[in-house]
Design an enzyme around this catalytic site. Structure first.
Site, PDB file in Angstrom:
ATOM      1  N   SER A  21     -10.866  14.779  -5.917  1.00  0.00           N
ATOM      2  CA  SER A  21     -12.308  14.714  -5.766  1.00  0.00           C
ATOM      3  C   SER A  21     -12.683  14.638  -4.291  1.00  0.00           C
ATOM      4  O   SER A  21     -12.334  13.665  -3.612  1.00  0.00           O
ATOM      5  CB  SER A  21     -12.812  13.475  -6.508  1.00  0.00           C
ATOM      6  OG  SER A  21     -14.069  13.128  -6.029  1.00  0.00           O
ATOM      7  N   ILE A  24     -14.529  11.504  -3.444  1.00  0.00           N
ATOM      8  CA  ILE A  24     -13.755  10.282  -3.181  1.00  0.00           C
ATOM      9  C   ILE A  24     -12.922  10.443  -1.910  1.00  0.00           C
ATOM     10  O   ILE A  24     -12.849   9.550  -1.081  1.00  0.00           O
ATOM     11  CB  ILE A  24     -12.846   9.961  -4.382  1.00  0.00           C
ATOM     12  CG1 ILE A  24     -13.698   9.619  -5.601  1.00  0.00           C
ATOM     13  CG2 ILE A  24     -11.890   8.823  -4.052  1.00  0.00           C
ATOM     14  CD1 ILE A  24     -12.911   9.339  -6.854  1.00  0.00           C
ATOM     15  N   ILE A  27      -7.087   8.513   1.307  1.00  0.00           N
ATOM     16  CA  ILE A  27      -7.096   7.308   2.144  1.00  0.00           C
ATOM     17  C   ILE A  27      -6.929   7.691   3.627  1.00  0.00           C
ATOM     18  O   ILE A  27      -7.512   7.051   4.508  1.00  0.00           O
ATOM     19  CB  ILE A  27      -6.037   6.299   1.666  1.00  0.00           C
ATOM     20  CG1 ILE A  27      -6.281   4.940   2.307  1.00  0.00           C
ATOM     21  CG2 ILE A  27      -4.627   6.775   1.935  1.00  0.00           C
ATOM     22  CD1 ILE A  27      -5.685   3.776   1.551  1.00  0.00           C
ATOM     23  N   GLU A  31       0.831   7.669   9.102  1.00  0.00           N
ATOM     24  CA  GLU A  31       1.145   8.646  10.137  1.00  0.00           C
ATOM     25  C   GLU A  31       2.576   8.539  10.635  1.00  0.00           C
ATOM     26  O   GLU A  31       3.010   9.347  11.423  1.00  0.00           O
ATOM     27  CB  GLU A  31       0.183   8.435  11.306  1.00  0.00           C
ATOM     28  CG  GLU A  31      -1.262   8.530  10.859  1.00  0.00           C
ATOM     29  CD  GLU A  31      -2.254   8.447  11.993  1.00  0.00           C
ATOM     30  OE1 GLU A  31      -2.023   7.627  12.897  1.00  0.00           O
ATOM     31  OE2 GLU A  31      -3.234   9.190  11.965  1.00  0.00           O
ATOM     32  N   ALA A  32       3.289   7.509  10.169  1.00  0.00           N
ATOM     33  CA  ALA A  32       4.663   7.336  10.646  1.00  0.00           C
ATOM     34  C   ALA A  32       5.620   7.483   9.477  1.00  0.00           C
ATOM     35  O   ALA A  32       5.340   7.021   8.375  1.00  0.00           O
ATOM     36  CB  ALA A  32       4.817   5.961  11.279  1.00  0.00           C
ATOM     37  N   LYS A  60       9.878  10.748  16.231  1.00  0.00           N
ATOM     38  CA  LYS A  60       9.989   9.289  16.145  1.00  0.00           C
ATOM     39  C   LYS A  60      11.468   8.922  16.058  1.00  0.00           C
ATOM     40  O   LYS A  60      12.161   9.367  15.150  1.00  0.00           O
ATOM     41  CB  LYS A  60       9.232   8.810  14.896  1.00  0.00           C
ATOM     42  CG  LYS A  60       9.440   7.339  14.587  1.00  0.00           C
ATOM     43  CD  LYS A  60       8.639   6.890  13.389  1.00  0.00           C
ATOM     44  CE  LYS A  60       9.043   5.485  12.987  1.00  0.00           C
ATOM     45  NZ  LYS A  60       8.393   5.031  11.761  1.00  0.00           N
ATOM     46  N   THR A 326       7.369   3.196   5.007  1.00  0.00           N
ATOM     47  CA  THR A 326       8.115   3.538   3.791  1.00  0.00           C
ATOM     48  C   THR A 326       7.292   4.226   2.701  1.00  0.00           C
ATOM     49  O   THR A 326       7.874   4.738   1.743  1.00  0.00           O
ATOM     50  CB  THR A 326       8.746   2.257   3.207  1.00  0.00           C
ATOM     51  OG1 THR A 326       7.805   1.189   3.261  1.00  0.00           O
ATOM     52  CG2 THR A 326       9.985   1.875   3.984  1.00  0.00           C
ATOM     53  N   ILE A 328       5.284   7.016   2.504  1.00  0.00           N
ATOM     54  CA  ILE A 328       5.458   8.464   2.321  1.00  0.00           C
ATOM     55  C   ILE A 328       6.894   8.728   1.857  1.00  0.00           C
ATOM     56  O   ILE A 328       7.137   9.598   1.025  1.00  0.00           O
ATOM     57  CB  ILE A 328       5.108   9.231   3.617  1.00  0.00           C
ATOM     58  CG1 ILE A 328       3.597   9.073   3.877  1.00  0.00           C
ATOM     59  CG2 ILE A 328       5.480  10.704   3.518  1.00  0.00           C
ATOM     60  CD1 ILE A 328       3.096   9.640   5.193  1.00  0.00           C
TER      61      ILE A 328
HETATM   62  C1  LIG Z   1      -3.280   0.580   6.280  1.00  0.00           C
HETATM   63  C2  LIG Z   1      -2.305   1.604   5.780  1.00  0.00           C
HETATM   64  C3  LIG Z   1      -1.401   2.191   6.663  1.00  0.00           C
HETATM   65  C4  LIG Z   1      -0.453   3.101   6.198  1.00  0.00           C
HETATM   66  N1  LIG Z   1       0.470   3.612   7.070  1.00  0.00           N
HETATM   67  C5  LIG Z   1       1.481   4.379   6.589  1.00  0.00           C
HETATM   68  C6  LIG Z   1       2.508   4.861   7.440  1.00  0.00           C
HETATM   69  O1  LIG Z   1       2.499   4.666   8.655  1.00  0.00           O
HETATM   70  N2  LIG Z   1       3.519   5.566   6.894  1.00  0.00           N
HETATM   71  C7  LIG Z   1       3.557   5.849   5.553  1.00  0.00           C
HETATM   72  O2  LIG Z   1       4.534   6.454   5.097  1.00  0.00           O
HETATM   73  N3  LIG Z   1       2.556   5.456   4.749  1.00  0.00           N
HETATM   74  C8  LIG Z   1       1.544   4.729   5.218  1.00  0.00           C
HETATM   75  N4  LIG Z   1       0.549   4.310   4.375  1.00  0.00           N
HETATM   76  C9  LIG Z   1       0.528   4.796   3.002  1.00  0.00           C
HETATM   77  C10 LIG Z   1      -0.043   6.215   2.950  1.00  0.00           C
HETATM   78  O3  LIG Z   1      -1.353   6.208   3.469  1.00  0.00           O
HETATM   79  C11 LIG Z   1      -0.089   6.721   1.501  1.00  0.00           C
HETATM   80  O4  LIG Z   1       1.170   6.557   0.915  1.00  0.00           O
HETATM   81  C12 LIG Z   1      -0.426   8.190   1.482  1.00  0.00           C
HETATM   82  O5  LIG Z   1      -1.584   8.471   2.215  1.00  0.00           O
HETATM   83  C13 LIG Z   1      -0.606   8.690   0.063  1.00  0.00           C
HETATM   84  O6  LIG Z   1      -1.737   8.181  -0.527  1.00  0.00           O
HETATM   85  P1  LIG Z   1      -2.062   8.605  -2.029  1.00  0.00           P
HETATM   86  O7  LIG Z   1      -2.064  10.098  -2.122  1.00  0.00           O
HETATM   87  O8  LIG Z   1      -1.182   7.888  -2.962  1.00  0.00           O
HETATM   88  O9  LIG Z   1      -3.548   8.044  -2.251  1.00  0.00           O
HETATM   89  P2  LIG Z   1      -4.955   8.594  -1.703  1.00  0.00           P
HETATM   90  O10 LIG Z   1      -4.838   9.196  -0.355  1.00  0.00           O
HETATM   91  O11 LIG Z   1      -5.915   7.485  -1.917  1.00  0.00           O
HETATM   92  O12 LIG Z   1      -5.290   9.787  -2.693  1.00  0.00           O
HETATM   93  C14 LIG Z   1      -5.820   9.581  -3.966  1.00  0.00           C
HETATM   94  C15 LIG Z   1      -6.311  10.904  -4.516  1.00  0.00           C
HETATM   95  O13 LIG Z   1      -6.770  10.715  -5.832  1.00  0.00           O
HETATM   96  C16 LIG Z   1      -8.042  11.313  -5.960  1.00  0.00           C
HETATM   97  N5  LIG Z   1      -8.805  10.556  -6.939  1.00  0.00           N
HETATM   98  C17 LIG Z   1      -8.889   9.216  -7.097  1.00  0.00           C
HETATM   99  N6  LIG Z   1      -9.731   8.910  -8.101  1.00  0.00           N
HETATM  100  C18 LIG Z   1     -10.150  10.086  -8.607  1.00  0.00           C
HETATM  101  C19 LIG Z   1     -11.055  10.438  -9.650  1.00  0.00           C
HETATM  102  N7  LIG Z   1     -11.682   9.531 -10.382  1.00  0.00           N
HETATM  103  N8  LIG Z   1     -11.270  11.738  -9.868  1.00  0.00           N
HETATM  104  C20 LIG Z   1     -10.651  12.700  -9.132  1.00  0.00           C
HETATM  105  N9  LIG Z   1      -9.806  12.422  -8.136  1.00  0.00           N
HETATM  106  C21 LIG Z   1      -9.574  11.134  -7.882  1.00  0.00           C
HETATM  107  C22 LIG Z   1      -8.669  11.234  -4.568  1.00  0.00           C
HETATM  108  O14 LIG Z   1      -9.670  12.201  -4.417  1.00  0.00           O
HETATM  109  C23 LIG Z   1      -7.451  11.508  -3.701  1.00  0.00           C
HETATM  110  O15 LIG Z   1      -7.251  12.899  -3.581  1.00  0.00           O
HETATM  111  C24 LIG Z   1      -0.429   3.441   4.833  1.00  0.00           C
HETATM  112  C25 LIG Z   1      -1.380   2.899   3.963  1.00  0.00           C
HETATM  113  C26 LIG Z   1      -2.312   1.986   4.417  1.00  0.00           C
HETATM  114  C27 LIG Z   1      -3.307   1.407   3.452  1.00  0.00           C
END
Ligand SMILES: Cc1cc2nc3c(=O)[nH]c(=O)nc-3n(C[C@H](O)[C@H](O)[C@H](O)COP(=O)(O)OP(=O)(O)OC[C@H]3O[C@@H](n4cnc5c(N)ncnc54)[C@H](O)[C@@H]3O)c2cc1C
Length: 486
Positions: A21, A24, A27, A31-32, A60, A326, A328
């Protein structure tokens, strides 16, 4: 990452639809990485230079921990080997013996990665020429949003259908309890045999629909908030992440080609949002480029990562703070496991069991490794750090620390992402000291041992002098078009 990998490996056998979406969004932090990410890109047949160009990526070589053990103290978790093992006995036993006598350098003098990182040098060196010593081991810093966009294009080229839509409901099969279909806000219904929940912290399918349950680890890892901000590029382009301990948490610094990523992870029970923001901004080494963005989380993991016909990947599966980069990686290995155990035919119960067993063990070992950084501190008189030092530990971690204290032993299971050299650097860096070393060390004459250590150190230090700076390497091979990495 999931759609791209499934399409690459199982593409012709599957019809894959990604629903996300734009309302939405993602996050967008993260980046590391750690070195295994290169294997994921290789599996997708992505060219490394092209990937770095498109994601503003840098190399890195490790993570530097400043002020963790005590204020003013710094050490690094460098990737790659430290020294070279002899017989069955790991290198650090020889080093510990000579270090105790004052005849050896610091542990990191025997790490090629550390020396290159500290001199901001990099090249793709597989071996140190004319020696049996390994070359550099690298991961990347990159812009997570650009990587996601890059892989989205890649997946769509491989036949993945993408729907921009809001999931408004999840339909369960009344008999089996499996997820049957997703209902979109615009009325569309999407039925499928199998679902991968990548909905982030929401865990729309795995938790909200299937109520899988969450193991909350806040009592071991009490940081529950973060505030992130990009800042302008400054200083030499360092090939490592920096993690600086602050009064109730820590701050990351991630150098990309076009900017620096920064964030402050903190514990809301010990500090306020205002103070966290103030510290973050005060510790930037250049101008902020945006308004700081607050984030909240609860450390822990789902009780199952594969429940019924749903596998959860990414933040939907749990959260461990980014101290050792960790998240990613967990995405990558969960995808790998899903591919190996894919439910393409017949009964799936044994595959589901194995998937959950391995995924849970992996999460738990990483949890222990991260707790170690907090627990083994000497920041006396600071309430957050005092609480960390006095917390009861998971048995598995207590056992690891005690083994090291007894005779410098470090033993790691196959699911333990971090193996001997990682545990060694953090145990030693955080001030944990062994009472003895392995007796075999004594069977080598002291002057031979000293010569061995001296030769290793000399070879590494000579090899580092041959490397270009990371900035020069990037400018030559993989500079993003709009950036000068110099
Ligand atoms: C503070 C912080 C720092 C971080 N730093 C690192 C780092 O240095 N190294 C690392 O490896 N990881 C890091 N991470 C973790 C990393 O950001 C995530 O593992 C990565 O971005 C993957 O996120 P995700 O795809 O699981 O979730 P999100 O990026 O939240 O994606 C969720 C997806 O689901 C969709 N979605 C949700 N609800 C709905 C709905 N109702 N309908 C349709 N679509 C929906 C959204 O649109 C989005 O596309 C960090 C996280 C945080 C919080």
């Amino acid at each position: 990452m999931t759609a791209a990998a499934l399409a690459r490996v199982l593409g012709p056998r599957l019809t894959i639809t990604v629903v996300e979406s734009s309302e939405i969004g993602i996050i967008g932090v993260g980046e590391a990485t750690i070195p295994a990410i290169a294997q994921f890109n290789k599996m997708l047949r992505i060219d490394e230079d092209d990937f770095l160009r498109r994601t503003q990526g840098t190399f890195k070589l490790g993570i530097e921990f400043t002020d963790w053990y005590r204020r003013g103290h710094t050490y690094m978790h460098a990737f790659g080997p430290i020294g070279r093992d002899l017989a069955y006995v790991p290198f650090h036993h020889y080093w510990l013996r000579d270090q105790a006598q004052g005849t050896a350098g610091s542990l990191w003098d025997y790490s090629f990665n550390w020396l290159a990182a500290k001199q901001a040098r990099f090249s793709r060196v597989e071996r140190i020429a004319d020696t049996p010593l390994a070359g550099l081991t690298w991961a990347f810093h990159f812009d997570a949003s650009l990587y996601a966009a890059y892989l989205a294009g890649f997946a769509q080229d491989m036949g993945v259908r993408r729907i921009d839509g809001l999931i408004a409901g999840v339909q369960l099969d009344p008999e089996s309890g499996d997820v049957r279909a997703l209902k979109l806000a615009d009325g569309r219904e999407l039925a499928a045999d199998f679902f991968v929940d990548c909905t982030g912290f929401r865990g729309l399918l795995i938790e909200q629909a299937l109520q899988t349950g969450y193991e909350n680890w806040s009592h071991w890892l009490p940081c529950d908030r973060a505030i992130a901000v990009p800042s302008a590029r400054s200083g030499p382009l360092l090939p490592y992440t920096r993690a600086t301990a602050l009064e109730a948490g820590w701050q990351w610094r991630i150098p990309l080609q076009h900017r620096t990523g920064n964030g402050h992870v903190y514990c809301s029970a010990h500090t306020s949002d205002e103070r966290a923001r103030e510290l973050l901004l005060a510790n930037l080494d250049s101008q902020p480029l945006a308004e700081p963005r607050p984030l909240r989380f609860t450390t822990g993991r789902r009780r199952l990562l594969w429940n019924r016909n749903v596998v959860c990947i990414g933040l939907a599966s749990g959260f461990l703070e980014p101290l050792e980069s960790t998240s990613i990686h967990l995405i990558q290995v969960t995808i790998q496991r899903l591919i190996l155990l894919f439910p393409h035919h017949g009964e799936v119960e044994e595959r589901r069991r194995e998937f959950n067993r391995a995924a849970i063990a992996e999460y738990d070992y990483i949890r222990d490794f991260i707790i170690l950084h907090y627990y083994a501190n000497e920041r006396q008189g600071e309430p957050f750090w005092d609480a960390c030092r006095n917390m009861p530990l998971p048995d598995s971690l207590r056992h690891k620390i005690e083994l090291f204290r007894e005779t410098a032993g470090i033993f790691c299971a196959t699911e333990d992402l971090f193996q001997l050299n990682s545990w060694l650097q953090v145990l030693w860096g955080q001030g944990v000291r062994p009472r003895a070393t392995h007796p075999f060390v004594e069977s080598i004459a002291p002057h031979d041992r000293a010569g061995y250590l001296r030769d290793l150190r000399g070879l590494i230090s000579q090899a580092v002098q041959q490397l270009p700076s990371q900035a020069d390497f990037i400018a030559r091979h993989c500079a993003a078009h709009s950036t000068s990495a110099a």
